[in-house]
Design a protein around this motif. Sequence first.
Motif, PDB file in Angstrom:
ATOM      1  N   HIS A  58       0.841  -1.230  -0.070  1.00 59.87           N
ATOM      2  CA  HIS A  58      -0.060  -0.209   0.059  1.00 59.87           C
ATOM      3  C   HIS A  58       0.675   1.111  -0.139  1.00 59.87           C
ATOM      4  CE1 HIS A  58      -3.915  -2.158   0.804  1.00 59.87           C
ATOM      5  NE2 HIS A  58      -3.161  -2.882   1.357  1.00 59.87           N
TER       6      HIS A  58
ATOM      7  N   SER B 209      -0.069   3.941  -3.151  1.00 59.79           N
ATOM      8  CA  SER B 209      -1.353   4.535  -3.008  1.00 59.79           C
ATOM      9  C   SER B 209      -1.213   5.444  -1.903  1.00 59.79           C
ATOM     10  CB  SER B 209      -2.441   3.518  -2.871  1.00 59.79           C
ATOM     11  OG  SER B 209      -2.163   2.571  -1.695  1.00 59.79           O
TER      12      SER B 209
ATOM     13  N   MET C 100      -0.439   3.600   5.418  1.00 61.11           N
ATOM     14  CA  MET C 100      -0.327   2.227   5.054  1.00 61.11           C
ATOM     15  C   MET C 100      -0.891   1.342   5.979  1.00 61.11           C
ATOM     16  SD  MET C 100       3.776   2.890   3.818  1.00 61.11           S
ATOM     17  CE  MET C 100       4.208   1.175   3.750  1.00 61.11           C
TER      18      MET C 100
ATOM     19  N   LYS D 144      -4.793   1.580   5.216  1.00 62.67           N
ATOM     20  CA  LYS D 144      -5.137   0.822   3.911  1.00 62.67           C
ATOM     21  C   LYS D 144      -5.063  -0.447   4.247  1.00 62.67           C
ATOM     22  CE  LYS D 144      -4.276   4.587   0.637  1.00 62.67           C
ATOM     23  NZ  LYS D 144      -5.416   4.645  -0.007  1.00 62.67           N
ATOM     24  N   ALA D 145      -4.137  -1.012   4.972  1.00 66.41           N
ATOM     25  CA  ALA D 145      -3.787  -2.600   5.057  1.00 66.41           C
ATOM     26  C   ALA D 145      -4.958  -3.096   6.130  1.00 66.41           C
ATOM     27  CB  ALA D 145      -2.383  -2.805   5.429  1.00 66.41           C
TER      28      ALA D 145
END
Length: 536
Positions: free
Chosen positions: A78, A81, A127, A130-131
Amino acid sequence: MGQSSSTEQVSPELREVQSLAASTGALPALEKSFSLLSDPHTNSIPLNSLQKCFSLTFENGISEQTAVQKELPVLLSHLGSAIVDLFFLADKNGVSWIEFLKGYVKCCGRTVASTSLTNLFQVFSTMFSKAGLPVKLQFESYEDDCKISGSLLPIDLLLLLWICWILLSDSRTLKLNLQKSRGDWSLPDISHLVLSAIESCAEGGHKLDHWDCIVSDLDVLLPVMKIHLWALKTVPNLADCFVQFVHARLCSSATHEEKMKPSCSSAHENSPAEICNTNLLTSGRAWAISLSLRSPMHEEISKICFPSNAGDINENLLYRSSLHGKGLNRFWSNVEGYNGQLLMLISAAHEDNKNTRKWIISALTDQGFENREMSYGTSGCLYAISPVYHVFSSSGKEKNFVYSHLHPTGRVYDAHPMPVGIAFGGSMGNERIFMDEDFAMVTVRHHAVDKTYQHGSLFPSQGFLPVEASVSEVEVWGLGGKNAKKVQASYKKREEIFTEQRRKVDLKTFASWEDSPEKMMMDMVSNPETVRREDR
């Protein structure tokens, strides 16, 4: 190309952001990168193309000592992004030229270190989000500032540091045009850095067994603002890992495929675990030191962190006691004539309540070692390397940076001989660090005796009394670059010639046999009581 043509009127906003990008020296490279990444029909970069530009994979990672965490590959997936969402504003067509420049300036423009560090924490937090992983960080954005709050666990900090290592490794790979298999990363042991942060940031008097703990298993909250301050003081270059990654990806990634050349060996052949297993200065320890340096020494020590091939890593190694032999004379024959910055590491052990405590300390000098009867030097640093990392720079009060003294030559008797050995800080007889001439024992004293270097313990639970420890290994690394090594080679060659000349006695230089030293020695041996004329 992204730029406005000469016939078009350039807006003040575009002119300003182009000026900011030009101040970094990257504007020509950004123009080329934008031209290659953008869609010619929309003159914008599609979001997926820009995200791909920053993408990293983690497939075959290995670590020196600590098991690779399963979260790391997920987080890195991630990365692209997260960077694009935070710093690059897109419209329906993608990222325009002006927004492309704005995003670059936000990441890599000239700014204070605290802002760059906050950018790094923002990327890390995004990150995690998003994870789908929990992270206790909050950000409040203002017009010209971003306030950060929350806390991290030691495992979170370990992951953050590993990500910084990977970002810097990737940027150096692009910078040096080396080929590396995507997803192959060799992670160093950086537990000493995490323990340093825990010592500095943990609240409530948290007690640690520094010699017997696994940082990923520790359950202690570290306030992020304290981590922020710890990083600015101890590892001020940490945020540069992110800055260099973004710069390399935007300015080199679009064209690196046509420039890439294969390295001499693969990533695993060059892994720190395989190359550095005999060194005190492992890749993780070298990286920690490099994060505190802002000088040409930074580049030299980075070669140890990220070697391009197996032969490069020991290029700067001048002396290792297990290889060249213990003792001041052996040491001197390897470092004499080197007039650049030097890094000495000492591994030792002492008994504490029937427990053997092993530790590593280090000293960074601004010049080569000299045989003197007094302290010398213009600057320097002391380091606690293992099991916990700390930096003790110059205090500015005294200049007893280095003391190095061999046995005096040509003297038969000295009523008050100077100590023979190597020392750092303190005063004569009360040195902060003193190692004897045999490299058998090292004495470490409390910082109260030292006004040259900043206060702090060189190993956990040092105490006020002097500690004598057995030396197990000593290393010296030259950080003066190729020129210092070249000058030392010339010096050694000249000394070899002088030594060889002194060994030879040319009888033709004497007027006759009667005047030769051989005749004089033979007469003295045959009849030592013979009265001889004394020349005056």
